[in-house]
Scaffold this motif. Structure first.
Motif, PDB file in Angstrom:
ATOM      1  N   VAL A  72       0.824  -1.221   0.000  1.00  0.00           N
ATOM      2  CA  VAL A  72       0.000   0.000   0.000  1.00  0.00           C
ATOM      3  C   VAL A  72       0.852   1.262   0.000  1.00  0.00           C
ATOM      4  O   VAL A  72       2.001   1.250   0.440  1.00  0.00           O
ATOM      5  CB  VAL A  72      -0.959   0.049   1.231  1.00  0.00           C
ATOM      6  CG1 VAL A  72      -2.050  -0.977   1.126  1.00  0.00           C
ATOM      7  CG2 VAL A  72      -0.193  -0.091   2.533  1.00  0.00           C
ATOM      8  N   GLY A  73       0.259   2.327  -0.520  1.00  0.00           N
ATOM      9  CA  GLY A  73       0.888   3.648  -0.434  1.00  0.00           C
ATOM     10  C   GLY A  73       1.971   3.890  -1.454  1.00  0.00           C
ATOM     11  O   GLY A  73       1.729   3.952  -2.653  1.00  0.00           O
ATOM     12  N   ILE A  75       6.420   3.398  -2.521  1.00  0.00           N
ATOM     13  CA  ILE A  75       7.720   2.772  -2.249  1.00  0.00           C
ATOM     14  C   ILE A  75       8.610   3.896  -1.723  1.00  0.00           C
ATOM     15  O   ILE A  75       8.833   4.900  -2.398  1.00  0.00           O
ATOM     16  CB  ILE A  75       8.309   2.125  -3.513  1.00  0.00           C
ATOM     17  CG1 ILE A  75       7.453   0.916  -3.894  1.00  0.00           C
ATOM     18  CG2 ILE A  75       9.761   1.715  -3.287  1.00  0.00           C
ATOM     19  CD1 ILE A  75       7.814   0.276  -5.209  1.00  0.00           C
ATOM     20  N   LEU A  76       9.051   3.742  -0.475  1.00  0.00           N
ATOM     21  CA  LEU A  76       9.806   4.805   0.196  1.00  0.00           C
ATOM     22  C   LEU A  76      11.263   4.369   0.337  1.00  0.00           C
ATOM     23  O   LEU A  76      11.616   3.692   1.298  1.00  0.00           O
ATOM     24  CB  LEU A  76       9.190   5.080   1.569  1.00  0.00           C
ATOM     25  CG  LEU A  76       7.698   5.446   1.559  1.00  0.00           C
ATOM     26  CD1 LEU A  76       7.033   5.090   2.860  1.00  0.00           C
ATOM     27  CD2 LEU A  76       7.527   6.911   1.261  1.00  0.00           C
ATOM     28  N   TRP A  79      11.866   0.956   1.608  1.00  0.00           N
ATOM     29  CA  TRP A  79      10.737   0.496   2.423  1.00  0.00           C
ATOM     30  C   TRP A  79       9.469   0.317   1.585  1.00  0.00           C
ATOM     31  O   TRP A  79       9.221   1.070   0.660  1.00  0.00           O
ATOM     32  CB  TRP A  79      10.423   1.522   3.513  1.00  0.00           C
ATOM     33  CG  TRP A  79      11.438   1.624   4.593  1.00  0.00           C
ATOM     34  CD1 TRP A  79      12.513   2.471   4.614  1.00  0.00           C
ATOM     35  CD2 TRP A  79      11.481   0.892   5.808  1.00  0.00           C
ATOM     36  NE1 TRP A  79      13.212   2.303   5.776  1.00  0.00           N
ATOM     37  CE2 TRP A  79      12.608   1.338   6.533  1.00  0.00           C
ATOM     38  CE3 TRP A  79      10.690  -0.106   6.364  1.00  0.00           C
ATOM     39  CZ2 TRP A  79      12.950   0.827   7.781  1.00  0.00           C
ATOM     40  CZ3 TRP A  79      11.030  -0.616   7.615  1.00  0.00           C
ATOM     41  CH2 TRP A  79      12.151  -0.159   8.302  1.00  0.00           C
ATOM     42  N   ASN A  81       5.265  -0.644   2.710  1.00  0.00           N
ATOM     43  CA  ASN A  81       4.338  -0.998   3.788  1.00  0.00           C
ATOM     44  C   ASN A  81       3.339  -2.018   3.261  1.00  0.00           C
ATOM     45  O   ASN A  81       2.751  -1.820   2.188  1.00  0.00           O
ATOM     46  CB  ASN A  81       3.635   0.257   4.304  1.00  0.00           C
ATOM     47  CG  ASN A  81       4.608   1.194   4.994  1.00  0.00           C
ATOM     48  OD1 ASN A  81       5.235   0.835   5.993  1.00  0.00           O
ATOM     49  ND2 ASN A  81       4.797   2.379   4.442  1.00  0.00           N
ATOM     50  N   ASN A  83      -0.034  -4.328   4.071  1.00  0.00           N
ATOM     51  CA  ASN A  83      -1.213  -4.419   4.930  1.00  0.00           C
ATOM     52  C   ASN A  83      -1.884  -5.779   4.742  1.00  0.00           C
ATOM     53  O   ASN A  83      -2.226  -6.146   3.620  1.00  0.00           O
ATOM     54  CB  ASN A  83      -2.183  -3.289   4.560  1.00  0.00           C
ATOM     55  CG  ASN A  83      -3.269  -3.096   5.584  1.00  0.00           C
ATOM     56  OD1 ASN A  83      -3.737  -4.039   6.196  1.00  0.00           O
ATOM     57  ND2 ASN A  83      -3.670  -1.863   5.773  1.00  0.00           N
ATOM     58  N   ALA A  88      -0.850  -2.486   8.815  1.00  0.00           N
ATOM     59  CA  ALA A  88       0.244  -2.450   7.840  1.00  0.00           C
ATOM     60  C   ALA A  88       1.567  -2.549   8.607  1.00  0.00           C
ATOM     61  O   ALA A  88       1.720  -1.963   9.676  1.00  0.00           O
ATOM     62  CB  ALA A  88       0.196  -1.160   7.048  1.00  0.00           C
ATOM     63  N   ILE A  89       2.486  -3.330   8.044  1.00  0.00           N
ATOM     64  CA  ILE A  89       3.802  -3.518   8.676  1.00  0.00           C
ATOM     65  C   ILE A  89       4.856  -3.019   7.689  1.00  0.00           C
ATOM     66  O   ILE A  89       4.769  -3.263   6.491  1.00  0.00           O
ATOM     67  CB  ILE A  89       4.045  -5.018   9.005  1.00  0.00           C
ATOM     68  CG1 ILE A  89       2.965  -5.560   9.954  1.00  0.00           C
ATOM     69  CG2 ILE A  89       5.450  -5.252   9.565  1.00  0.00           C
ATOM     70  CD1 ILE A  89       3.082  -5.221  11.410  1.00  0.00           C
ATOM     71  N   GLY A  90       5.856  -2.325   8.211  1.00  0.00           N
ATOM     72  CA  GLY A  90       6.943  -1.817   7.375  1.00  0.00           C
ATOM     73  C   GLY A  90       7.913  -2.936   7.008  1.00  0.00           C
ATOM     74  O   GLY A  90       8.386  -3.667   7.874  1.00  0.00           O
ATOM     75  N   HIS A 128      16.968   0.648  12.687  1.00  0.00           N
ATOM     76  CA  HIS A 128      16.006   1.660  12.215  1.00  0.00           C
ATOM     77  C   HIS A 128      15.282   2.360  13.363  1.00  0.00           C
ATOM     78  O   HIS A 128      14.043   2.472  13.355  1.00  0.00           O
ATOM     79  CB  HIS A 128      15.005   1.010  11.246  1.00  0.00           C
ATOM     80  CG  HIS A 128      15.634   0.491  10.014  1.00  0.00           C
ATOM     81  ND1 HIS A 128      15.683  -0.839   9.695  1.00  0.00           N
ATOM     82  CD2 HIS A 128      16.307   1.138   9.024  1.00  0.00           C
ATOM     83  CE1 HIS A 128      16.339  -1.004   8.560  1.00  0.00           C
ATOM     84  NE2 HIS A 128      16.734   0.181   8.131  1.00  0.00           N
ATOM     85  N   ASP A 131      12.076   0.887  15.152  1.00  0.00           N
ATOM     86  CA  ASP A 131      10.860   0.531  14.387  1.00  0.00           C
ATOM     87  C   ASP A 131      10.515  -0.953  14.562  1.00  0.00           C
ATOM     88  O   ASP A 131      11.416  -1.792  14.659  1.00  0.00           O
ATOM     89  CB  ASP A 131      11.084   0.758  12.882  1.00  0.00           C
ATOM     90  CG  ASP A 131      10.901   2.214  12.483  1.00  0.00           C
ATOM     91  OD1 ASP A 131      10.736   3.048  13.382  1.00  0.00           O
ATOM     92  OD2 ASP A 131      10.946   2.493  11.274  1.00  0.00           O
ATOM     93  N   LEU A 132       9.216  -1.235  14.568  1.00  0.00           N
ATOM     94  CA  LEU A 132       8.786  -2.636  14.474  1.00  0.00           C
ATOM     95  C   LEU A 132       8.746  -2.933  12.971  1.00  0.00           C
ATOM     96  O   LEU A 132       7.988  -2.302  12.233  1.00  0.00           O
ATOM     97  CB  LEU A 132       7.403  -2.787  15.105  1.00  0.00           C
ATOM     98  CG  LEU A 132       6.803  -4.183  15.160  1.00  0.00           C
ATOM     99  CD1 LEU A 132       5.961  -4.358  16.410  1.00  0.00           C
ATOM    100  CD2 LEU A 132       5.969  -4.510  13.925  1.00  0.00           C
TER     101      LEU A 132
END
Lengths: 181, 499
Positions: A72-73, A75-76, A79, A81, A83, A88-90, A128, A131-132
């Motif tokens: 979703v969202g 591509i960073l 990363w 995310n 869902n 949603a998990i990173g 990171h 972060d989880l």
């Protein structure tokens, strides 16, 4: 007759030894595949949901997990995310090129690609900033996303037209009252 | 004896509500245009429908309640409290149309959460919400943070004593400029300057991270609005964790701090009056409070080895404390992860939420000024006990100017502080009634009433309707600082029992 018998026996032995060889090769291929799969997907990789990860972070911390969900969202950088329907998990992907496989990212107009990620889960990743996350070792697109068709709601259009009429009527009344005063 | 409100009273109230409803409705042009620009036809239609409803309701009120009478104090408070309820209902209509809510109550919850700049959310499948609806969610926070009444004052309501009464009803007392309209316009002006800076900085950051240009622009508007107006909504379900970026966290910390400052401090900042910053009791209290609470949280995080390095402690610990203290509610962790903070860590977050930011800002909670004055009152009392009988103890403080701590100031400070604490307790009690553990019930009640938005997981579409209504009331009470709502209750009692 004897020669024929001998030839037949030899043929039988040959065909049996060929079968034996094939079976041997088959077993070898199987065992090779098994060990390769062990190397790629460690045997203790558990299929988990986001709820499992969030409710029992200590149980899975540092372990290899298999997580499936929709991309979703955006591509960073490294990363993405993912869902699974609940959360949603990173997902951190060290080789950014692996993210090029993703064709659709979920948003209002699209259902994102379904991804299957195998990687190490961290309840508070030291790399990171706590972060989880999951550090992906293997990322696979299991189902391609697609555009979402939002049908135009005609009843809303009729409501709009009725309201437009009422608004015009109210403003006419207001103008008449204003002129009277 | 209660005096029954006259027809003229009702007309004054109705007429002013009508103007505010029209002003509120016109703001829906922004998400409508967003929807049209991005070919989101359905969502654009949702906003067009609601805009027309606002215009009809507002104009009907203006026609039926036409009056030239100015507002009294009571009217101002009733108009404010009622306008916020009407704004919640009207703001919920396009949200409900989105199809991302289980019920209209859920969309009302998010609408109130937006305008009260809380940030608790019941929306489902947020990652697939349209840009137009996301624009509205974030705009609600911007409008609520700046003040719905401030919008009316700026654009539709002429300057008068009544205008000031509306302004005060929205929990704002300070006249930064000589005239209340000029004050309202100043609040908007500096907010737009910050908005431009926020859009520029965040857009560059987001596009550098790989987000497309249009989405970077939209995300930068939304994240700025949520940070500066200490709201806490985000366009994705993971809050700020979605970005996985230290830089985004640093920038949002800066905007959260700016948002939690008193607008008078912004005026001092813009007029180069740095002396005000050093002397102001509110700034001193805020810095002291944040520092102490950070130390408390740090002790707990180290005790429980929650994070393995200082960067983790900063990005999770410090960030959550700033988010809580400023009343924003941005999260860089999942609600269930507060369990790993230990009881002291959770207590630190709750304390930060309960105390809140500055008065005359977009932050909620008891407010640093009241905390500072309460401590000053305590010092004054100790000094008077230790002084010889008959000695007169004069305690002074500096807030814009040097002020003597009078009994009137003490009384008003302690009354509001006490009401906040009572509201926290009542909210906790109702959470306990619905079977939630004490820590969770208290955390969520404080978060709702102090308009923060951090959650330990209680706020969910599946929570009981009674609790949803409770949190809506707490958010409304907390944002308007009680008095307007008490005035509204008093008005209704007078209508029924008055003579």
């Amino acid at each position: 007759m004897t020669n024929d018998k001998i030839q037949m026996t030899n043929k039988l032995i040959k065909s049996q030894s060929l079968n034996y060889l094939l079976i041997k090769r088959f077993i070898w291929v199987l065992s090779f595949g098994f060990w390769i799969s062990i190397l790629i997907l460690p045997a203790n990789a558990a299929q988990v949901s986001s709820t499992d990860l969030l409710n029992k972070p200590d149980l899975y911390n540092g372990k290899i997990v298999i997580f499936e969900g929709e991309a979703v969202g955006d591509i960073l950088e490294n990363w993405i995310n993912v869902n699974d329907g609940n959360n949603a998990i990173g997902i951190f992907v060290r080789e950014k090129i692996a993210l090029d496989e993703i064709s659709y990212l979920g948003d209002y107009k699209k259902v994102g690609d379904k991804l299957k990620i195998t990687g190490q889960f961290n309840k508070a990743c030291a790399e990171h900033g706590g972060d989880l996350d999951i550090h992906a070792e293997h990322l696979e697109v299991t189902a391609l996303g697609h555009p979402i068709n939002h049908p135009f709601d005609l009843s809303k259009l009729y409501s709009l037209l009725i309201l437009l009429g009422v608004t015009v009527f109210v403003y006419i009344i207001k103008t008449i009252l204003h002129k009277k005063k | 004896m209660l005096i029954k409100p006259s027809l003229e009273d009702l007309k004054v109230i109705g007429f002013n509500i009508g103007r505010i409803v029209i002003a509120f409705g016109l703001t829906m042009l922004i998400p409508m245009i967003t929807g049209l620009a991005l070919a989101e036809w359905g969502p654009a239609l949702d906003f067009a429908i609601t805009l027309l409803i606002c215009l009809i309701v507002g104009e009907l009120l203006l026609i039926s309640c036409k009056t030239n009478k100015d507002l009294s104090w009571g009217h101002g408070l009733v108009v404010t409290a009622t306008s916020w309820l009407i704004a919640m209902i009207l703001g919920a209509i396009p949200l409900f149309y989105s199809g991302h809510y289980g019920s209209f109550l859920d969309s009302c919850f998010d609408s109130m959460s937006g305008i009260a700049t809380t940030g608790l959310a019941l929306i489902q499948n947020l990652d697939h919400l349209s840009h137009a609806h996301n624009m509205w969610r974030h705009l609600l926070m911007f409008l609520g943070g700046q003040g719905i009444i401030v919008i009316g004052l700026t654009f539709l309501i002429r300057g008068s004593a009544g205008a000031y009464r509306l302004y005060v009803g929205e929990a704002r007392e300070e006249k930064i400029m000589p005239n209340v309209i000029q004050t309202a316009r100043f609040i908007w002006s500096i907010s737009f300057i910050y908005l431009m800076i926020g859009i520029l900085v965040l857009s560059i950051l987001f596009s550098h991270m790989g987000i497309s240009l249009i989405r970077s622009f939209l995300h930068s508007i939304w994240i700025f609005m949520a940070a500066y107006d200490t709201g806490g909504f985000t366009p994705h379900s993971q809050s700020i964790l979605y970005y996985h970026s230290f830089m985004v966290e640093l920038v949002t910390i800066a905007f959260m701090i700016l948002g939690t400052l008193n607008f008078s401090m912004h005026f001092a900042l813009w007029s180069g009056n740095s002396k005000e910053f050093r002397k102001n009791i509110e700034v001193f209290t805020l810095i002291s409070s944040i520092s102490i609470i950070c130390v408390v949280a740090l002790v707990s995080l180290i005790q429980f080895s929650t994070y393995s390095n200082w960067i983790g402690i900063f990005r999770k610990g410090f960030y959550q404390i700033i988010s809580a203290h400023s009343g924003t509610g941005f999260m860089t962790l999942y609600p269930s992860q507060f369990n790993a903070w230990g009881p002291l860590g959770v207590f630190a977050v709750m304390l930060a939420m309960a105390l809140g930011g500055s008065a005359c800002s977009t932050a909620g909670g008891i407010k640093a000024l009241r905390v500072g004055l309460s401590i000053k009152t305590l010092i004054k009392n100790i000094r008077s006990v230790l002084s010889p009988g008959g000695a007169i103890i004069i305690e002074k403080f500096h807030h814009i100017k040097d002020v003597v701590l009078s009994d009137k100031i003490i009384r008003s400070t302690l009354v509001i502080t006490l009401i906040y604490i009572m509201a926290y307790f009542v909210g906790t009690g109702i959470g306990l009634f619905y079977g939630y553990p004490l820590q969770d019930a208290a955390f969520e009640a404080v978060s709702a009433c102090a308009n923060v938005g951090l959650s330990v997981g209680v706020t969910a579409p599946t929570m009981p309707n009674g609790l949803k209504v409770t949190y809506i009331i707490l958010m409304w009470l907390g944002r308007l600082e009680f008095m307007s709502i008490f005035a509204l209750i008093g008005f209704f009692i007078a209508m029924v029992r008055g003579k």
